[in-house]
Design a protein around this motif. Structure first.
Motif, PDB file in Angstrom:
ATOM      1  N   GLU A 192      25.966  48.076 -26.669  1.00 26.84           N
ATOM      2  CA  GLU A 192      25.809  47.111 -25.822  1.00 26.84           C
ATOM      3  C   GLU A 192      25.292  45.868 -26.207  1.00 26.84           C
ATOM      4  OE1 GLU A 192      24.270  46.592 -21.243  1.00 26.84           O
ATOM      5  OE2 GLU A 192      23.906  48.404 -22.099  1.00 26.84           O
ATOM      6  N   SER A 193      24.111  46.126 -27.115  1.00 19.65           N
ATOM      7  CA  SER A 193      23.258  45.017 -27.871  1.00 19.65           C
ATOM      8  C   SER A 193      23.098  45.271 -29.165  1.00 19.65           C
ATOM      9  CB  SER A 193      22.165  44.581 -27.028  1.00 19.65           C
ATOM     10  OG  SER A 193      21.164  45.829 -27.066  1.00 19.65           O
ATOM     11  N   PHE A 194      22.953  44.316 -29.770  1.00 15.95           N
ATOM     12  CA  PHE A 194      22.590  44.545 -31.468  1.00 15.95           C
ATOM     13  C   PHE A 194      21.823  43.205 -31.853  1.00 15.95           C
ATOM     14  CE2 PHE A 194      26.537  42.523 -31.509  1.00 15.95           C
ATOM     15  CZ  PHE A 194      26.601  41.556 -32.940  1.00 15.95           C
ATOM     16  N   ARG A 195      21.177  43.378 -32.935  1.00 15.93           N
ATOM     17  CA  ARG A 195      20.236  42.084 -33.740  1.00 15.93           C
ATOM     18  C   ARG A 195      20.979  41.885 -35.264  1.00 15.93           C
ATOM     19  NH1 ARG A 195      15.786  39.293 -33.027  1.00 15.93           N
ATOM     20  NH2 ARG A 195      14.672  38.307 -34.999  1.00 15.93           N
ATOM     21  N   ASP A 196      21.206  40.740 -35.426  1.00 10.40           N
ATOM     22  CA  ASP A 196      21.790  40.383 -36.748  1.00 10.40           C
ATOM     23  C   ASP A 196      21.503  38.974 -37.023  1.00 10.40           C
ATOM     24  OD1 ASP A 196      22.933  40.334 -39.129  1.00 10.40           O
ATOM     25  OD2 ASP A 196      24.831  41.435 -38.476  1.00 10.40           O
ATOM     26  N   TYR A 197      21.879  38.170 -37.992  1.00  9.28           N
ATOM     27  CA  TYR A 197      21.793  37.011 -38.451  1.00  9.28           C
ATOM     28  C   TYR A 197      23.320  36.393 -38.235  1.00  9.28           C
ATOM     29  CZ  TYR A 197      23.303  37.864 -43.158  1.00  9.28           C
ATOM     30  OH  TYR A 197      24.319  38.302 -44.275  1.00  9.28           O
ATOM     31  N   PHE A 198      23.249  35.095 -37.745  1.00 12.53           N
ATOM     32  CA  PHE A 198      24.768  34.733 -37.540  1.00 12.53           C
ATOM     33  C   PHE A 198      25.036  33.292 -37.950  1.00 12.53           C
ATOM     34  CE2 PHE A 198      23.105  37.541 -33.945  1.00 12.53           C
ATOM     35  CZ  PHE A 198      24.146  38.407 -34.138  1.00 12.53           C
ATOM     36  N   TYR A 199      25.946  33.128 -38.571  1.00 12.62           N
ATOM     37  CA  TYR A 199      26.319  31.670 -38.859  1.00 12.62           C
ATOM     38  C   TYR A 199      26.764  30.746 -37.894  1.00 12.62           C
ATOM     39  CZ  TYR A 199      25.816  33.551 -43.698  1.00 12.62           C
ATOM     40  OH  TYR A 199      25.320  34.268 -44.983  1.00 12.62           O
ATOM     41  N   HIS A 200      26.333  29.254 -38.187  1.00 14.57           N
ATOM     42  CA  HIS A 200      26.455  28.409 -37.027  1.00 14.57           C
ATOM     43  C   HIS A 200      28.082  28.321 -36.671  1.00 14.57           C
ATOM     44  CE1 HIS A 200      22.573  26.559 -37.768  1.00 14.57           C
ATOM     45  NE2 HIS A 200      22.408  27.697 -37.208  1.00 14.57           N
ATOM     46  N   GLU A 201      28.948  28.531 -37.711  1.00 17.06           N
ATOM     47  CA  GLU A 201      30.424  28.203 -37.510  1.00 17.06           C
ATOM     48  C   GLU A 201      31.170  29.369 -37.053  1.00 17.06           C
ATOM     49  OE1 GLU A 201      30.113  29.289 -41.939  1.00 17.06           O
ATOM     50  OE2 GLU A 201      28.932  28.116 -40.305  1.00 17.06           O
ATOM     51  N   ASP A 202      30.407  30.573 -36.663  1.00 22.18           N
ATOM     52  CA  ASP A 202      31.119  31.906 -36.215  1.00 22.18           C
ATOM     53  C   ASP A 202      30.815  31.923 -34.390  1.00 22.18           C
ATOM     54  OD1 ASP A 202      31.979  32.555 -38.799  1.00 22.18           O
ATOM     55  OD2 ASP A 202      29.948  33.816 -39.119  1.00 22.18           O
ATOM     56  N   SER A 203      32.023  32.286 -33.820  1.00 25.13           N
ATOM     57  CA  SER A 203      31.686  32.619 -32.531  1.00 25.13           C
ATOM     58  C   SER A 203      31.784  34.078 -32.081  1.00 25.13           C
ATOM     59  CB  SER A 203      32.764  31.757 -31.549  1.00 25.13           C
ATOM     60  OG  SER A 203      34.191  32.312 -32.088  1.00 25.13           O
ATOM     61  N   TYR A 204      31.265  34.581 -31.004  1.00 24.28           N
ATOM     62  CA  TYR A 204      31.195  35.972 -30.704  1.00 24.28           C
ATOM     63  C   TYR A 204      31.385  36.252 -29.356  1.00 24.28           C
ATOM     64  CZ  TYR A 204      28.838  36.487 -35.151  1.00 24.28           C
ATOM     65  OH  TYR A 204      28.402  36.622 -36.377  1.00 24.28           O
ATOM     66  N   SER A 205      32.396  37.331 -29.026  1.00 22.14           N
ATOM     67  CA  SER A 205      32.765  37.725 -27.638  1.00 22.14           C
ATOM     68  C   SER A 205      32.569  39.330 -27.412  1.00 22.14           C
ATOM     69  CB  SER A 205      34.274  37.245 -27.519  1.00 22.14           C
ATOM     70  OG  SER A 205      34.898  37.640 -26.341  1.00 22.14           O
ATOM     71  N   CYS A 206      32.531  39.872 -26.090  1.00 25.63           N
ATOM     72  CA  CYS A 206      32.553  41.100 -26.138  1.00 25.63           C
ATOM     73  C   CYS A 206      33.250  41.646 -24.721  1.00 25.63           C
ATOM     74  CB  CYS A 206      31.058  41.578 -25.950  1.00 25.63           C
ATOM     75  SG  CYS A 206      30.297  40.891 -24.433  1.00 25.63           S
ATOM     76  N   ALA A 207      33.426  42.830 -24.699  1.00 19.71           N
ATOM     77  CA  ALA A 207      33.833  43.366 -23.499  1.00 19.71           C
ATOM     78  C   ALA A 207      33.636  44.950 -23.370  1.00 19.71           C
ATOM     79  CB  ALA A 207      35.563  43.229 -23.504  1.00 19.71           C
TER      80      ALA A 207
END
Length: 749
Positions: A192-207
């Motif tokens: 349901e949740s997680f921690r990581d580093y994310f690059y600015h050009e990437d987008s994320y979605s969930c369901a």
């Protein structure tokens, strides 16, 4: 309203419901609506089904109960619930189902504004018998969101440490694992949740797992320069032969876009998105596809001359120098169907409501037009609801995208047909059929005159019709726009039944009174009657009444009545008339026989046996007078012979012996049994009747035979009627020898 007033109102309502429940529980019937769940969480854009069951009293004091209308509501107007289908907010998105005490509400394309409390209400055929199920179902519409927390910038400044959580405003059923998507491509994590580093050009979605068709919008973790594609319409429906526009917005992160195009896929092709083909190069769409970039970051796909095979999911894809957006996320789904624009008629307490309805009718996107009687344009609306007055004598239709719906109108006057032509005979099979032109289709109800409902089908069947079925039958045709009716008359024909005969007065019938004979017989058409005495026809006619104004003894006898029509002839039982009467006037006759010398004087009276004695008393003085007259006549004849010089040839001595001396008064009147005779007998030794021998001088000499013939012509018969007479004394022996049924008076000569 004050708190005390609200509590009082609630108490009164509860008391009324308690009384209602108490009244029906005695008959094992209750009012109840039971909801499968009172709390439902559903995803935005999805379809939700709200289910329930209900019970009602099957019978009331007025007869059987049935559910005639049922609907769901969230709002009230003037304290009356408003049918959900008449609310423009839900137009074209709701469907009802209620059958066998089960009820279902289906709402498609859920929106945030659909969050509300939904209640089911049903109305029976008795206007005062209606019920609303409490407390209802609370629907919460939610959507997935990517929530970002604990953000920290990386050392290089091109990334961000953060916690990502797949969030929804309400807890969905069976959501135990999740799917995550990076730049539209599915990731391996299922938490349901997680921690990581994310690059600015990437987008994320969930369901949530099981709800992949409704993922959250793509989110940028760093700034708003990430790659993403957003589709404003998740589903579109269009008519076959029409055209459709499918659009999207996209962002490339300030990078150069090397290529972009639209492609289609179905459920089985999603795993092969890397093989996607530009629709403009697909032979199935040749000449029918156009792509427009009307503004930066927005692309529109137009497909013309739509076919059912065009039903698919359409995606937008772009490539930059280093990467591409090739989404495995859901895009826009297109459904192509036949035109089916219809006007839906919704019943409400304030009158019928009209909704322009179609499975492909998007609310608020295109204008609608309403027409009255096919030609008169009466309203242009973006809402599919018609807000004007609905006149039951008119017809109404709507149009959408140049497609016109069929008109709706109240039932026209029904046509009632009978399965048999000509006369309807008793015990035959007869079917009545009612039909009416109406849209929506009419519901039918059969009545007989002012009686209760006979049936609720278009046909009313009599498998063996009886005379009691004759009468007027009414067929009522109705829909939510109006009601009309028509009648038919059934006249069942049959032959006469066994006639019923009666006599009036029913007591003793006395000669001279007025007597009426009545004959009646049930028949259709009415019977004609014939009265008979024995085999003699007395009367013919439709009344069956034969009257004697002054009945006579001759009218005694056997009577019967015959009733007939064109179908049958039947006789009644025999009616016996016994006319009672008093004694008739007595009759006396003087009979002189040639074969002997006896004179019979007969007094005839048709009377009762007990009246004989009184009759004899009246006759005896007459007999004495007759004897004196005969003696004087004989003496005169003898004197004439002496003057003529001749001696009488015969001497006779007249001896009159009275057989019976009766002085009693007339006896009471009794029924006649025999005829009684009183006779006077003159006896002589010679064989000759009583007459006078006159021998005139020559030349007028007659033979003895001629003389006898003359004497026969002079015989006199006398009727003697007298009220009082004296009787001569007689001996007791003579009384003993008297005949009990005949009276004789004899004169011996």
């Amino acid at each position: 309203m004050s708190g005390a007033a609200m509590r009082l109102t609630a108490a009164v309502s509860g008391f009324v419901i308690f009384l209602l429940s108490a009244s029906v529980i005695q008959g094992q019937n209750v009012w109840r609506v039971t909801y499968t769940s009172t709390q439902i969480c559903a995803l935005k854009g999805s379809t939700v089904n709200i289910t329930c069951s209900y019970t009602r009293p099957s019978k009331t004091t007025d007869g059987d109960t049935r559910v005639e209308r049922a609907f769901w509501f969230t709002k009230t107007q003037d304290e009356e619930p408003v049918d959900l289908r008449t609310d423009p907010q839900y137009a074209g998105r709701v469907q009802y189902s209620y059958r066998n005490n089960a009820c279902t509400l289906s709402i498609s394309d859920l929106r945030d504004s659909d969050s509300a409390v939904f209640k089911f209400r049903f109305i029976t055929n008795h206007p005062d018998w209606r019920y609303t199920g409490e407390p209802g179902v609370t629907l919460s519409v939610t959507g997935f969101q990517v929530k970002i927390s604990q953000k920290q910038s990386c050392r290089a400044g091109r990334c961000t440490w953060a916690d990502l959580t797949c969030h929804s405003s309400c807890r969905l059923t069976y959501s135990t694992s999740y799917n995550w998507y990076k730049n539209g491509v599915k990731m391996r994590t299922e938490k349901e949740s997680f921690r990581d580093y994310f690059y600015h050009e990437d987008s994320y979605s969930c369901a949530a797992r099981g709800y992949e068709a409704f993922p959250s919008p793509s989110e940028c973790v760093g700034d708003q320069t990430c790659k993403k594609v957003t589709y404003p319409d998740r589903s579109i429906c269009a008519f076959k032969g029409s055209s459709v526009d499918i659009s999207c917005t996209y962002y490339n992160g300030y990078k150069y876009i090397a290529s972009k195009f639209w492609f289609s896929s179905d459920h089985h092709q999603r795993r092969y998105l890397s093989r996607a083909e530009d629709l403009r190069k697909d032979s199935r769409y040749t000449g029918r596809v156009q792509v427009f970039d009307t503004e930066r970051g927005r692309s529109t796909l137009r497909i013309t001359d739509l076919r059912e095979s065009d039903s698919a999911e359409y995606h937008f894809k772009f490539k930059t120098g280093s990467d591409e957006w090739s989404s495995s996320l859901p895009a826009t789904t297109l459904t192509v169907t036949d035109p089916d624009v219809q006007v839906q008629v919704i019943w409400s307490t304030t009158g019928p409501k009209l909704i322009c309805h179609s499975s492909c009718l998007p609310s608020g996107r295109s204008s609608l037009a309403w027409y009255q009687n096919e030609t008169k344009r009466i309203q242009d609306e973006t809402s599919p609801s018609y807000g004007g007055y609905v006149d039951p004598v008119d017809s109404y239709s709507c149009s959408y995208q140049s497609y016109r719906s069929p008109p709706v109108y109240a039932p026209r006057v029904p046509v009632v047909l009978m399965s048999r032509s000509g006369d309807i005979m008793k015990n035959s099979s007869v079917t009545l059929t009612c039909s009416s032109d109406a849209n929506p289709a009419a519901n039918y109800t059969w009545y007989k005159e002012n009686q209760s409902v006979l049936g609720r089908e278009p046909q009313l069947v009599f498998s063996s019709i009886q005379s009691s079925d004759s009468g007027e039958y009414y067929c009522r045709a109705e829909n939510d726009l109006g009601t009309t009716s028509e009648y038919v008359f059934i006249d069942v024909k049959y032959g006469p039944k066994l006639p019923s005969v009666s006599v009036s007065p029913s007591a003793q019938i006395v000669e001279g009174s007025s007597v009426t004979l009545t004959c009646s017989s049930d028949a259709n058409p009415a019977a004609n009657y014939t009265w008979y005495k024995e085999d003699q026809t007395l009367l013919q006619g439709p009344e069956g009444v034969h009257r004697f104004t002054s009945i006579s003894s001759h009218d005694s006898g056997n009577y019967r009545c015959q009733s007939e029509n064109q179908y049958r002839r039947i006789n009644s039982t025999t009616l016996v008339l016994d006319v009672q009467y008093g004694p008739k006037r007595p009759s006396v006759s003087n009979n002189i026989g040639r074969s002997n010398s006896t004179l019979h004087l007969t007094v005839v009276a048709a009377a009762w046996k007990s009246a004989v004695v009184g009759t004899i008393t009246a006759v005896l003085p007459a007999i004495a007078l007759l004897a004196v007259c005969l003696w004087i006549r004989r003496k005169k004849s003898f004197t004439q012979q002496s003057h003529g010089g001749e001696r009488p040839a015969i001497r006779a001595q007249l001896n009159m012996d009275l057989v019976r001396d009766v002085t009693s008064a007339p006896a009471p009147r009794q029924p006649a049994e025999h005829l009684h005779y009183s006779s006077i007998r003159f006896t002589q030794n010679q064989e000759e009747a009583l007459y006078s021998n006159i021998r005139p001088a020559q030349p007028h000499r007659q033979t003895e035979e001629e003389h006898e013939e003359e004497e026969e012509e002079e015989v006199e018969y006398t009727d003697i009627n007298t009220d009082n007479a004296r009787s001569s004394p007689r001996t007791r022996r003579e009384e003993d020898e008297e005949d009990s049924s005949a009276l004789y008076s004899t004169v011996n000569k």
